[in-house]
Each structure stands twice: as structure tokens, then as C-alpha cells.
Motif scaffolding. Structure first.
Motif, PDB file in Angstrom:
ATOM      1  N   ILE A  61       6.118 -13.007   2.161  1.00  0.00           N
ATOM      2  CA  ILE A  61       5.698 -11.625   2.387  1.00  0.00           C
ATOM      3  C   ILE A  61       5.920 -11.347   3.872  1.00  0.00           C
ATOM      4  O   ILE A  61       5.242 -11.918   4.734  1.00  0.00           O
ATOM      5  CB  ILE A  61       4.216 -11.397   2.012  1.00  0.00           C
ATOM      6  N   HIS A  62       6.890 -10.499   4.175  1.00  0.00           N
ATOM      7  CA  HIS A  62       7.230 -10.200   5.570  1.00  0.00           C
ATOM      8  C   HIS A  62       6.226  -9.228   6.192  1.00  0.00           C
ATOM      9  O   HIS A  62       5.858  -9.384   7.357  1.00  0.00           O
ATOM     10  CB  HIS A  62       8.648  -9.629   5.666  1.00  0.00           C
ATOM     11  N   SER A  63       5.821  -8.222   5.413  1.00  0.00           N
ATOM     12  CA  SER A  63       4.861  -7.256   5.947  1.00  0.00           C
ATOM     13  C   SER A  63       4.165  -6.521   4.812  1.00  0.00           C
ATOM     14  O   SER A  63       4.706  -6.372   3.720  1.00  0.00           O
ATOM     15  CB  SER A  63       5.545  -6.244   6.874  1.00  0.00           C
ATOM     16  N   ILE A  64       2.946  -6.078   5.112  1.00  0.00           N
ATOM     17  CA  ILE A  64       2.180  -5.201   4.219  1.00  0.00           C
ATOM     18  C   ILE A  64       1.641  -4.079   5.093  1.00  0.00           C
ATOM     19  O   ILE A  64       0.859  -4.326   6.016  1.00  0.00           O
ATOM     20  CB  ILE A  64       1.008  -5.935   3.527  1.00  0.00           C
ATOM     21  N   ASP A  65       2.090  -2.862   4.831  1.00  0.00           N
ATOM     22  CA  ASP A  65       1.630  -1.692   5.579  1.00  0.00           C
ATOM     23  C   ASP A  65       0.802  -0.804   4.668  1.00  0.00           C
ATOM     24  O   ASP A  65       1.190  -0.533   3.531  1.00  0.00           O
ATOM     25  CB  ASP A  65       2.822  -0.899   6.129  1.00  0.00           C
ATOM     26  N   ILE A  66      -0.317  -0.342   5.175  1.00  0.00           N
ATOM     27  CA  ILE A  66      -1.184   0.561   4.413  1.00  0.00           C
ATOM     28  C   ILE A  66      -0.682   1.979   4.618  1.00  0.00           C
ATOM     29  O   ILE A  66      -0.649   2.486   5.735  1.00  0.00           O
ATOM     30  CB  ILE A  66      -2.652   0.407   4.839  1.00  0.00           C
ATOM     31  N   ILE A  67      -0.300   2.627   3.525  1.00  0.00           N
ATOM     32  CA  ILE A  67       0.217   3.998   3.558  1.00  0.00           C
ATOM     33  C   ILE A  67      -0.916   4.996   3.332  1.00  0.00           C
ATOM     34  O   ILE A  67      -0.989   6.023   3.984  1.00  0.00           O
ATOM     35  CB  ILE A  67       1.315   4.192   2.485  1.00  0.00           C
ATOM     36  N   ASP A  68      -1.813   4.678   2.389  1.00  0.00           N
ATOM     37  CA  ASP A  68      -2.931   5.565   2.074  1.00  0.00           C
ATOM     38  C   ASP A  68      -4.119   4.708   1.658  1.00  0.00           C
ATOM     39  O   ASP A  68      -3.959   3.737   0.908  1.00  0.00           O
ATOM     40  CB  ASP A  68      -2.533   6.532   0.949  1.00  0.00           C
ATOM     41  N   PHE A  69      -5.298   5.063   2.123  1.00  0.00           N
ATOM     42  CA  PHE A  69      -6.501   4.274   1.852  1.00  0.00           C
ATOM     43  C   PHE A  69      -7.624   5.206   1.447  1.00  0.00           C
ATOM     44  O   PHE A  69      -8.299   5.790   2.299  1.00  0.00           O
ATOM     45  CB  PHE A  69      -6.891   3.470   3.100  1.00  0.00           C
ATOM     46  N   LYS A  70      -7.763   5.410   0.122  1.00  0.00           N
ATOM     47  CA  LYS A  70      -8.843   6.234  -0.424  1.00  0.00           C
ATOM     48  C   LYS A  70      -9.413   5.465  -1.611  1.00  0.00           C
ATOM     49  O   LYS A  70      -8.943   5.603  -2.743  1.00  0.00           O
ATOM     50  CB  LYS A  70      -8.308   7.596  -0.883  1.00  0.00           C
ATOM     51  N   PRO A  72     -11.146   4.119  -4.760  1.00  0.00           N
ATOM     52  CA  PRO A  72     -10.688   2.777  -5.097  1.00  0.00           C
ATOM     53  C   PRO A  72      -9.166   2.602  -5.053  1.00  0.00           C
ATOM     54  O   PRO A  72      -8.659   1.533  -5.390  1.00  0.00           O
ATOM     55  CB  PRO A  72     -11.198   2.586  -6.523  1.00  0.00           C
ATOM     56  N   ASP A  73      -8.427   3.624  -4.633  1.00  0.00           N
ATOM     57  CA  ASP A  73      -6.964   3.545  -4.618  1.00  0.00           C
ATOM     58  C   ASP A  73      -6.450   3.275  -3.212  1.00  0.00           C
ATOM     59  O   ASP A  73      -6.919   3.867  -2.242  1.00  0.00           O
ATOM     60  CB  ASP A  73      -6.352   4.862  -5.123  1.00  0.00           C
ATOM     61  N   VAL A  74      -5.472   2.392  -3.141  1.00  0.00           N
ATOM     62  CA  VAL A  74      -4.818   2.065  -1.877  1.00  0.00           C
ATOM     63  C   VAL A  74      -3.321   2.046  -2.137  1.00  0.00           C
ATOM     64  O   VAL A  74      -2.863   1.478  -3.130  1.00  0.00           O
ATOM     65  CB  VAL A  74      -5.278   0.694  -1.341  1.00  0.00           C
ATOM     66  N   THR A  75      -2.553   2.678  -1.270  1.00  0.00           N
ATOM     67  CA  THR A  75      -1.094   2.646  -1.361  1.00  0.00           C
ATOM     68  C   THR A  75      -0.581   1.785  -0.219  1.00  0.00           C
ATOM     69  O   THR A  75      -0.939   2.016   0.937  1.00  0.00           O
ATOM     70  CB  THR A  75      -0.502   4.067  -1.242  1.00  0.00           C
ATOM     71  N   ILE A  76       0.234   0.789  -0.578  1.00  0.00           N
ATOM     72  CA  ILE A  76       0.787  -0.100   0.442  1.00  0.00           C
ATOM     73  C   ILE A  76       2.301  -0.175   0.311  1.00  0.00           C
ATOM     74  O   ILE A  76       2.864   0.117  -0.748  1.00  0.00           O
ATOM     75  CB  ILE A  76       0.188  -1.528   0.354  1.00  0.00           C
ATOM     76  N   LYS A  77       2.937  -0.550   1.408  1.00  0.00           N
ATOM     77  CA  LYS A  77       4.375  -0.820   1.419  1.00  0.00           C
ATOM     78  C   LYS A  77       4.531  -2.300   1.735  1.00  0.00           C
ATOM     79  O   LYS A  77       3.980  -2.789   2.728  1.00  0.00           O
ATOM     80  CB  LYS A  77       5.082   0.019   2.477  1.00  0.00           C
ATOM     81  N   SER A 107       7.486   1.412  -6.709  1.00  0.00           N
ATOM     82  CA  SER A 107       8.805   1.941  -6.378  1.00  0.00           C
ATOM     83  C   SER A 107       9.529   0.894  -5.561  1.00  0.00           C
ATOM     84  O   SER A 107       9.056   0.505  -4.494  1.00  0.00           O
ATOM     85  CB  SER A 107       8.692   3.224  -5.547  1.00  0.00           C
ATOM     86  N   ARG A 108      10.667   0.456  -6.076  1.00  0.00           N
ATOM     87  CA  ARG A 108      11.493  -0.482  -5.321  1.00  0.00           C
ATOM     88  C   ARG A 108      12.402   0.347  -4.440  1.00  0.00           C
ATOM     89  O   ARG A 108      13.219   1.118  -4.941  1.00  0.00           O
ATOM     90  CB  ARG A 108      12.308  -1.351  -6.276  1.00  0.00           C
TER      91      ARG A 108
END
Length: 129
Positions: A61-70, A72-77, A107-108
Motif C-alpha cells: 500500500i503506497h498511500s491512503i488519502d482521505i477524500i471525505d470523512f462523514k 459512518p462513511d469515509v471516502t479514501i483514495k 473506482s479503479r
């Protein structure tokens, strides 16, 4: 399906959990995957209601970036090596938090040198050929 409440963690605490998964990590493939064990696809075994032991594979795993944090939902890249199961990563991050985790969508955006921003529509591909 198991359901548990999501702890009220902060985005900073969530980042710290994600940092534990950066680098080379062992990852156990999910039962619903195309990986073969004993010549049989795991998803076929899972659809029969069986669970088999799966050996962990080393992924990066090279990186995990948090895109949205609300919650119980979290969007990461996630930028990762081939062979990484993102569903398993969500499961493992959720387990570390104490509530479990799963994907709502995936989404790939890149495979090797191929990037989604360089892609064309199916219609344009048909026109070119």
C-alpha cells in the motif's frame, strides 16, 4: 450480515489507523474473490456456504488519502500494488477501528500506465475502429 456501531473517531484517529496499513502488509484474500485454492475459485466455494483457510499474500500500500470523512462513511483514495484486495483493506481498517468495514463503491482510476483521465468513451472507440 453483521452490523456494529461505528465509534466516534476523529479524522486524525482514522488517519493514524490508515497509516498502519502503509507499506508491505500481509493481506488475506476475501472469500468472494477469483483466487484459486485447490483448483477452485474462492467465490464458488463461498457460494456453497463454505469458508476455507486462506494464506496471506504480501501487498504494498503506497498511500491512503482521505477524500471525505462523514461517519459512518469515509471516502479514501488508495495507491497500491497489483494483487491488493481493496475490499479486504476496508475490512481490515474497519476491524482495526472496532466496527468492521465494507465498500459502498469502488473506482479503479489507474492500472499500470493506463489512467482513467486518458480513457475514451465506448462510442469514440467504436468511431475510431
Amino acid at each position: 450480515i453483521n452490523s456494529q456501531p461505528v465509534p466516534q473517531i476523529t479524522v486524525t484517529e482514522f488517519k493514524k489507523v490508515c497509516q498502519q496499513f502503509i507499506g508491505e502488509i500481509p493481506q488475506i484474500p476475501p472469500m468472494f474473490s477469483a483466487k484459486k485454492i485447490g483448483g477452485k475459485r474462492l467465490y464458488k466455494i463461498a457460494r456453497q456456504g463454505e469458508v476455507v483457510e486462506r494464506q496471506p499474500a504480501i501487498v504494498n500500500i503506497h498511500s491512503i488519502d482521505i477524500i471525505d470523512f462523514k461517519l459512518p462513511d469515509v471516502t479514501i483514495k488508495v495507491v497500491c500494488s497489483r494483487g491488493t484486495y481493496i475490499r479486504a483493506l476496508a475490512r481490515d481498517i474497519g476491524k482495526q477501528i472496532g466496527c468492521g468495514g465494507h465498500l459502498q463503491s469502488l473506482s479503479r482510476t489507474r492500472v499500470g500506465d493506463y489512467k482513467i483521465e486518458d480513457s475514451i468513451t465506448l462510442e469514440k472507440f467504436k468511431e475510431a475502429h
